[in-house]
Design an enzyme around this catalytic site. Structure first.
Site, PDB file in Angstrom:
ATOM      1  N   TYR A 196       6.005   5.614  16.031  1.00  0.00           N
ATOM      2  CA  TYR A 196       4.702   4.930  16.086  1.00  0.00           C
ATOM      3  C   TYR A 196       3.646   5.840  16.704  1.00  0.00           C
ATOM      4  O   TYR A 196       2.555   6.022  16.150  1.00  0.00           O
ATOM      5  CB  TYR A 196       4.860   3.654  16.910  1.00  0.00           C
ATOM      6  CG  TYR A 196       3.628   2.786  16.988  1.00  0.00           C
ATOM      7  CD1 TYR A 196       3.280   1.945  15.933  1.00  0.00           C
ATOM      8  CD2 TYR A 196       2.812   2.782  18.124  1.00  0.00           C
ATOM      9  CE1 TYR A 196       2.157   1.131  16.015  1.00  0.00           C
ATOM     10  CE2 TYR A 196       1.689   1.963  18.211  1.00  0.00           C
ATOM     11  CZ  TYR A 196       1.375   1.141  17.159  1.00  0.00           C
ATOM     12  OH  TYR A 196       0.265   0.333  17.236  1.00  0.00           O
ATOM     13  N   VAL A 232       0.820  -1.226   0.000  1.00  0.00           N
ATOM     14  CA  VAL A 232       0.000   0.000   0.000  1.00  0.00           C
ATOM     15  C   VAL A 232       0.849   1.269   0.000  1.00  0.00           C
ATOM     16  O   VAL A 232       0.324   2.355  -0.216  1.00  0.00           O
ATOM     17  CB  VAL A 232      -0.991   0.067   1.187  1.00  0.00           C
ATOM     18  CG1 VAL A 232      -2.116  -0.921   1.046  1.00  0.00           C
ATOM     19  CG2 VAL A 232      -0.286  -0.052   2.521  1.00  0.00           C
ATOM     20  N   LYS A 275       0.161   7.315  14.913  1.00  0.00           N
ATOM     21  CA  LYS A 275      -1.169   6.924  15.389  1.00  0.00           C
ATOM     22  C   LYS A 275      -1.965   8.153  15.855  1.00  0.00           C
ATOM     23  O   LYS A 275      -3.176   8.228  15.647  1.00  0.00           O
ATOM     24  CB  LYS A 275      -1.052   5.874  16.500  1.00  0.00           C
ATOM     25  CG  LYS A 275      -0.454   4.546  16.019  1.00  0.00           C
ATOM     26  CD  LYS A 275      -1.287   3.889  14.917  1.00  0.00           C
ATOM     27  CE  LYS A 275      -0.845   2.488  14.580  1.00  0.00           C
ATOM     28  NZ  LYS A 275      -1.673   1.826  13.566  1.00  0.00           N
ATOM     29  N   ASN A 291      -6.365  -0.619   7.975  1.00  0.00           N
ATOM     30  CA  ASN A 291      -5.823  -1.445   9.066  1.00  0.00           C
ATOM     31  C   ASN A 291      -4.304  -1.624   9.013  1.00  0.00           C
ATOM     32  O   ASN A 291      -3.673  -1.848  10.050  1.00  0.00           O
ATOM     33  CB  ASN A 291      -6.501  -2.823   9.015  1.00  0.00           C
ATOM     34  CG  ASN A 291      -5.790  -3.852   9.859  1.00  0.00           C
ATOM     35  OD1 ASN A 291      -5.834  -3.810  11.088  1.00  0.00           O
ATOM     36  ND2 ASN A 291      -5.093  -4.774   9.200  1.00  0.00           N
ATOM     37  N   ILE A 328      -3.374  -6.693  21.728  1.00  0.00           N
ATOM     38  CA  ILE A 328      -4.229  -7.757  21.192  1.00  0.00           C
ATOM     39  C   ILE A 328      -3.322  -8.911  20.759  1.00  0.00           C
ATOM     40  O   ILE A 328      -2.409  -8.725  19.945  1.00  0.00           O
ATOM     41  CB  ILE A 328      -5.040  -7.268  19.967  1.00  0.00           C
ATOM     42  CG1 ILE A 328      -5.727  -5.912  20.240  1.00  0.00           C
ATOM     43  CG2 ILE A 328      -6.030  -8.353  19.542  1.00  0.00           C
ATOM     44  CD1 ILE A 328      -6.880  -5.939  21.198  1.00  0.00           C
ATOM     45  N   SER A 385      -4.273   3.296  17.668  1.00  0.00           N
ATOM     46  CA  SER A 385      -3.738   2.574  18.829  1.00  0.00           C
ATOM     47  C   SER A 385      -4.004   3.426  20.063  1.00  0.00           C
ATOM     48  O   SER A 385      -4.134   4.659  19.957  1.00  0.00           O
ATOM     49  CB  SER A 385      -2.222   2.378  18.669  1.00  0.00           C
ATOM     50  OG  SER A 385      -1.628   1.994  19.901  1.00  0.00           O
TER      51      SER A 385
HETATM   52  N1  LIG Z   1      -1.917  -6.259  17.628  1.00  0.00           N
HETATM   53  C1  LIG Z   1      -1.975  -5.279  18.515  1.00  0.00           C
HETATM   54  O1  LIG Z   1      -1.824  -5.499  19.733  1.00  0.00           O
HETATM   55  C2  LIG Z   1      -2.237  -3.855  18.058  1.00  0.00           C
HETATM   56  C3  LIG Z   1      -2.374  -2.875  19.026  1.00  0.00           C
HETATM   57  C4  LIG Z   1      -2.637  -1.569  18.648  1.00  0.00           C
HETATM   58  C5  LIG Z   1      -2.762  -1.251  17.314  1.00  0.00           C
HETATM   59  N2  LIG Z   1      -2.602  -2.217  16.366  1.00  0.00           N
HETATM   60  C6  LIG Z   1      -2.744  -1.832  14.964  1.00  0.00           C
HETATM   61  O2  LIG Z   1      -3.654  -2.702  14.311  1.00  0.00           O
HETATM   62  C7  LIG Z   1      -3.270  -2.874  12.940  1.00  0.00           C
HETATM   63  C8  LIG Z   1      -3.097  -4.350  12.632  1.00  0.00           C
HETATM   64  O3  LIG Z   1      -2.160  -4.888  13.536  1.00  0.00           O
HETATM   65  P1  LIG Z   1      -1.741  -6.433  13.546  1.00  0.00           P
HETATM   66  O4  LIG Z   1      -1.175  -6.678  14.885  1.00  0.00           O
HETATM   67  O5  LIG Z   1      -2.872  -7.248  13.047  1.00  0.00           O
HETATM   68  O6  LIG Z   1      -0.544  -6.391  12.464  1.00  0.00           O
HETATM   69  P2  LIG Z   1       0.141  -7.576  11.617  1.00  0.00           P
HETATM   70  O7  LIG Z   1      -0.093  -8.902  12.241  1.00  0.00           O
HETATM   71  O8  LIG Z   1       1.538  -7.136  11.368  1.00  0.00           O
HETATM   72  O9  LIG Z   1      -0.671  -7.555  10.227  1.00  0.00           O
HETATM   73  C9  LIG Z   1      -0.523  -6.459   9.370  1.00  0.00           C
HETATM   74  C10 LIG Z   1      -1.295  -6.719   8.097  1.00  0.00           C
HETATM   75  O10 LIG Z   1      -1.003  -5.649   7.177  1.00  0.00           O
HETATM   76  C11 LIG Z   1      -0.330  -6.180   6.016  1.00  0.00           C
HETATM   77  N3  LIG Z   1       0.689  -5.201   5.605  1.00  0.00           N
HETATM   78  C12 LIG Z   1       1.725  -4.744   6.336  1.00  0.00           C
HETATM   79  N4  LIG Z   1       2.426  -3.841   5.619  1.00  0.00           N
HETATM   80  C13 LIG Z   1       1.803  -3.737   4.412  1.00  0.00           C
HETATM   81  C14 LIG Z   1       2.042  -2.980   3.243  1.00  0.00           C
HETATM   82  N5  LIG Z   1       3.086  -2.134   3.153  1.00  0.00           N
HETATM   83  N6  LIG Z   1       1.208  -3.107   2.188  1.00  0.00           N
HETATM   84  C15 LIG Z   1       0.153  -3.953   2.261  1.00  0.00           C
HETATM   85  N7  LIG Z   1      -0.141  -4.690   3.353  1.00  0.00           N
HETATM   86  C16 LIG Z   1       0.689  -4.588   4.411  1.00  0.00           C
HETATM   87  C17 LIG Z   1       0.253  -7.528   6.467  1.00  0.00           C
HETATM   88  O11 LIG Z   1       0.454  -8.456   5.408  1.00  0.00           O
HETATM   89  P3  LIG Z   1       1.854  -8.523   4.610  1.00  0.00           P
HETATM   90  O12 LIG Z   1       2.945  -8.541   5.630  1.00  0.00           O
HETATM   91  O13 LIG Z   1       1.743  -9.778   3.808  1.00  0.00           O
HETATM   92  O14 LIG Z   1       1.888  -7.306   3.750  1.00  0.00           O
HETATM   93  C18 LIG Z   1      -0.877  -7.995   7.391  1.00  0.00           C
HETATM   94  O15 LIG Z   1      -1.978  -8.466   6.627  1.00  0.00           O
HETATM   95  C19 LIG Z   1      -1.983  -2.042  12.764  1.00  0.00           C
HETATM   96  O16 LIG Z   1      -2.302  -0.769  12.265  1.00  0.00           O
HETATM   97  C20 LIG Z   1      -1.438  -1.935  14.183  1.00  0.00           C
HETATM   98  O17 LIG Z   1      -0.620  -0.800  14.387  1.00  0.00           O
HETATM   99  C21 LIG Z   1      -2.348  -3.517  16.707  1.00  0.00           C
END
Ligand SMILES: NC(=O)c1ccc[n+]([C@@H]2O[C@H](COP(=O)([O-])OP(=O)(O)OC[C@H]3O[C@@H](n4cnc5c(N)ncnc54)[C@H](OP(=O)(O)O)[C@@H]3O)[C@@H](O)[C@H]2O)c1
Length: 258
Positions: free
Chosen positions: A157, A65, A161, A91, A190, A143
């Site tokens: 970060y 993206v 956010k 996301n 999460i 976040s």
């Molecule tokens: N998990 C938590 O505790 C938490 C807490 C607060 C906020 N968040 C936020 O929630 C969102 C999702 O988090 P998550 O923990 O589910 O992250 P994740 O496991 O790293 O998943 C990220 C997703 O985005 C895709 N992605 C990453 N970079 C990309 C790029 N440049 N182009 C296209 N797709 C891309 C990844 O697939 P590919 O790698 O194949 O591209 C994957 O599908 C994020 O914005 C994160 O900051 C998460």
């Protein structure tokens, strides 16, 4: 409650794993057609197959993206394949822990690109499509560390956010007259299989038990499914009065009063 999502079309960026995958599957369960993207084709294809298995139309495209033209092309192609767009869930996100004094322009540019600029571009490309629908929705996954200080090492970060939360608020004001709602979501910690918290729990169980005791009032991490449930509600017409808001989904983890 019937969320009245049957027949809507939702785009979820980063829909191949973690929170994005759970959100995509939850929206599909509620009756949405799905457009999903991520860089890795294999995991994306698997989610697309799951959505198809639920009997919902799905369009998936492997792309980065942060490549401006790719993001725009994804939106146009998804709209064409799925017959328009009602909902966008921004996301995709990443993190880079580095002390501010040691951070480089490249560190800032790369994380600003993935956490902020890509959302701006995808959202701008989606707005003309939402204008053709009765009740468009844009959501940004921010976040709790956009609402309050995450701590040393998190300047990049935290900044990105906070920027998303500001952006969502102003977009909500500009787009309200057209019936388009814009909100941001502030997840706490999460845990899901293969995610960063899951990895840290396996690498350092004692340290993480202490983290939970000190930081998570419910005594556990949140799940991707719990987050996806709230996202589905916010994306639905049942949340018709909610716009310009930032909603914590954090089990009481954050400290901010606002
Ligand atoms: N998990 C938590 O505790 C938490 C807490 C607060 C906020 N968040 C936020 O929630 C969102 C999702 O988090 P998550 O923990 O589910 O992250 P994740 O496991 O790293 O998943 C990220 C997703 O985005 C895709 N992605 C990453 N970079 C990309 C790029 N440049 N182009 C296209 N797709 C891309 C990844 O697939 P590919 O790698 O194949 O591209 C994957 O599908 C994020 O914005 C994160 O900051 C998460």
């Amino acid at each position: 409650m019937n969320l009245e999502l049957e027949g809507k079309v939702a785009l979820v960026t980063g829909g191949s794993r973690g929170l994005g995958r759970a959100i995509a599957l939850r929206l599909a369960e509620e009756g949405c057609g799905l457009g999903i993207c991520a860089r890795g084709e294999e995991a994306l294809h698997e989610v697309a197959e799951e959505v198809r298995g639920m009997g919902r139309p799905v369009y998936h495209q492997a792309l980065d993206v942060t490549e401006a033209q790719g993001a725009g092309a994804f939106v146009e192609q998804a709209a064409q394949e799925l017959g328009g767009i009602d909902i966008l869930v921004n996301n995709v996100g990443g993190n880079r822990r580095v002390a501010f004094a040691e951070s480089s322009d490249r560190d800032w540019q790369e994380i600003l690109e993935v956490n902020f600029h890509s959302h701006v571009r995808v959202s701008r490309a989606v707005v003309p499509h939402l204008r053709q629908r009765p009740a468009g929705v844009i959501l940004f996954i921010a976040s709790i560390f956009g609402r309050e200080a995450g701590g040393p090492g998190l300047s990049i970060y935290n900044t990105t956010k906070s920027a998303l939360i500001s952006l969502a608020k102003i977009m909500a004001l500009e787009l309200a007259p057209e019936g388009i709602r814009v909100n941001s979501i502030a997840p706490g910690s999460i845990r899901f299989p293969g995610g960063s918290w899951d990895r840290r729990c396996r690498e350092d169980p004692e340290g993480m038990a202490e983290f939970i005791r000190a930081n998570l009032p419910l005594g556990r991490f949140g799940t991707a499914e719990e987050l996806a449930d709230v996202v589905a509600f916010l994306a639905s017409p049942r949340a018709s009065l909610v716009t310009g808001a930032c909603l914590n989904i954090d089990g009481g983890q954050s400290h901010s009063l606002i």
